[in-house]
Enzyme design. Structure first.
Site, PDB file in Angstrom:
ATOM      1  N   ARG A  83      52.809  -7.134  69.003  1.00  0.00           N
ATOM      2  CA  ARG A  83      53.418  -8.302  68.367  1.00  0.00           C
ATOM      3  C   ARG A  83      54.933  -8.141  68.458  1.00  0.00           C
ATOM      4  O   ARG A  83      55.486  -7.124  68.031  1.00  0.00           O
ATOM      5  CB  ARG A  83      53.002  -8.381  66.907  1.00  0.00           C
ATOM      6  CG  ARG A  83      53.671  -9.544  66.210  1.00  0.00           C
ATOM      7  CD  ARG A  83      53.878  -9.286  64.766  1.00  0.00           C
ATOM      8  NE  ARG A  83      54.584 -10.411  64.164  1.00  0.00           N
ATOM      9  CZ  ARG A  83      55.236 -10.339  63.019  1.00  0.00           C
ATOM     10  NH1 ARG A  83      55.272  -9.214  62.346  1.00  0.00           N
ATOM     11  NH2 ARG A  83      55.840 -11.386  62.540  1.00  0.00           N
ATOM     12  N   GLU A 375      45.927 -13.209  63.110  1.00  0.00           N
ATOM     13  CA  GLU A 375      46.975 -12.920  64.092  1.00  0.00           C
ATOM     14  C   GLU A 375      46.540 -11.809  65.042  1.00  0.00           C
ATOM     15  O   GLU A 375      46.795 -11.877  66.235  1.00  0.00           O
ATOM     16  CB  GLU A 375      48.277 -12.552  63.366  1.00  0.00           C
ATOM     17  CG  GLU A 375      48.906 -13.764  62.702  1.00  0.00           C
ATOM     18  CD  GLU A 375      50.070 -13.409  61.787  1.00  0.00           C
ATOM     19  OE1 GLU A 375      49.798 -12.955  60.658  1.00  0.00           O
ATOM     20  OE2 GLU A 375      51.221 -13.589  62.176  1.00  0.00           O
TER      21      GLU A 375
END
Ligand code: AMP
Length: 404
Positions: A83, A375
């Protein structure tokens, strides 16, 4: 297609990691914190769902990953997805190459706390797994479809053309996942106009038209927008000159105040945690009550403003720790938006179980859904897809070479 993807979210002194297996429902999770200090430790859940808590005094990022993966799974991933908070104007997930590392480095002034930590994480996993493909998944990428009238500030043009000063938006992985999943649940996959409210310790809103972000509440940095746990969200930018002239504060002190001492924490003078504030408010704490009211009012204002980016409004998705779990905050926010025709079903709203997805409107007006965000799942999926595309491109080139 990679069968297992390790998802890494690297902070300056912490790493969140998760190993996701393609054909199994469970995941392992780990959090390494206080890295580089005697208090460094790893907490997590093993493949067998056993909790784990190990002290790793003075461990750095690489050592923490090594220990964590060995203890938590003893399992080698096929690919790694990172990420990355700020990718500048990169529009999609990318295989990590020297050029991509350079782009992440160049975006550091725009995310000074996050991007350097991501680079440390990339370096650690490259040393640990030199043969594995690694992919960067950017928080900013989903919002690159915003039109110029949404992403430009009303500032001198050269600040945009020469210094990249514009709105980027964040939480893109979450807004993308939630709007896709939500529109699928609503029977109109990536069709129509939707608002998303990602409400956690960091919070943002997004307007999505036919699956693409057209506007969002965060801007150049993740400080702009709605009230957050410790971040102020929108304030008059003249606050800087006011505090400098009247209190003699320097830019670092002002920045710290706006990012770490404001929001719910600043308003309540008690906590950045919404659960704590709701409890305190129930016991009569007036500052906590006001903090909650400001949070909901500003959130409603943001949603109303973002609706201008949509030709029609099909509905609203709530997500994040607060959005998924607090019927009270959802109800309070929607009470500020009656003129949009939102018609909340109190029963459906109150009875939605924590962590579950479900529709909570009464059947008239724009739809209202709770969609738990994922996510990690989205990063793993994007990572797998980038790796597969690379493999396909390689195979296509090879077969071209053979037939030539
Ligand atoms: P996140 O950053 O998405 O993990 O969300 C963290 C925020 O969610 C914190 O402010 C928590 O207090 C809040 N939260 C979690 N559960 C609840 C709940 N049941 N009611 C209100 N807020 C909650």
């Amino acid at each position: 297609m990679p069968k297992s993807v390790l998802v890494i979210n690297c902070g300056s002194s912490s790493i969140k990691f998760a190993l996701l297996l393609e054909d199994q429902d469970f995941r392992i999770h780990g959090l390494a914190e206080n890295l580089g200090t005697p208090e460094a430790r790893i907490k997590g859940v093993t493949m067998g769902n056993e909790p784990i808590d190990i002290s790793i005094p003075n461990a750095d990022h690489r050592q923490a990953l090594e220990v964590g993966l060995e203890r938590l799974a003893n399992y080698k991933p096929d690919a790694i997805g990172h990420r990355i908070v700020h990718g500048g104007t990169i529009t999609k997930a990318e295989l990590i190459t020297d050029d991509i590392i350079q782009t992440i480095r160049e975006a550091t002034p725009l995310a000074p706390l996050h991007n350097p930590a991501h680079l440390v994480g990339i370096e650690a996993t490259q040393r640990l797994f030199p043969d594995l493909p690694q992919v960067a998944v950017f928080d900013t990428a989903f919002h690159q479809t915003m039109p110029a009238h949404a992403y430009r500030y009303a500032l001198p043009k050269y600040l945009y053309t020469h210094h990249n000063v514009r709105r980027y938006g964040f939480h893109g992985t979450s807004h993308a996942y939630v709007s896709e999943r939500g529109s699928e649940l609503a029977g109109s996959f990536k069709k129509g106009g939707w608002l998303t409210a990602h409400l956690g310790n960091g919070s943002s809103t997004c307007a999505i038209w036919n699956g693409q972000s057209v506007d969002t509440s965060m801007g150049l940095t993740p400080l702009e927008g709605v009230v957050m746990g410790t971040r102020s969200g929108d304030v008059d930018p003249s606050i800087h000159s006011f505090l400098a002239s009247n209190l003699g504060w320097d830019i670092y002190k002002i920045d710290k105040m706006l990012n770490s001492q404001s929001g719910l924490l600043g308003l309540s003078d008690l906590s950045n945690d919404m659960r704590t504030l709701i409890e305190a408010s129930e016991q009569g704490n007036e500052d906590a009550t006001l903090a909650i009211e400001v949070f909901c009012y500003r959130l409603a204002k943001s949603l109303a403003a973002l609706s201008c980016g949509l030709p029609q409004l099909n509905g609203l998705f709530f997500t994040g720790g607060i959005g998924e779990n607090s019927a009270f905050i959802r109800e309070k926010t929607l009470a500020y938006l009656p003129h949009f025709g939102f018609n909340l079903s109190k029963e459906a709203n109150d009875s939605l179980k924590r962590g579950t997805e479900g529709r909570i409107d009464a059947g008239t007006g724009p739809q209202i859904w709770v969609v738990p965000t994922d996510e990690e799942g989205r990063i793993a999926k994007e990572t797998a897809s980038v790796v597969q595309n690379e493999v396909n491109a390689f195979l296509a080139k090879k077969s071209e070479a053979v037939s030539a």
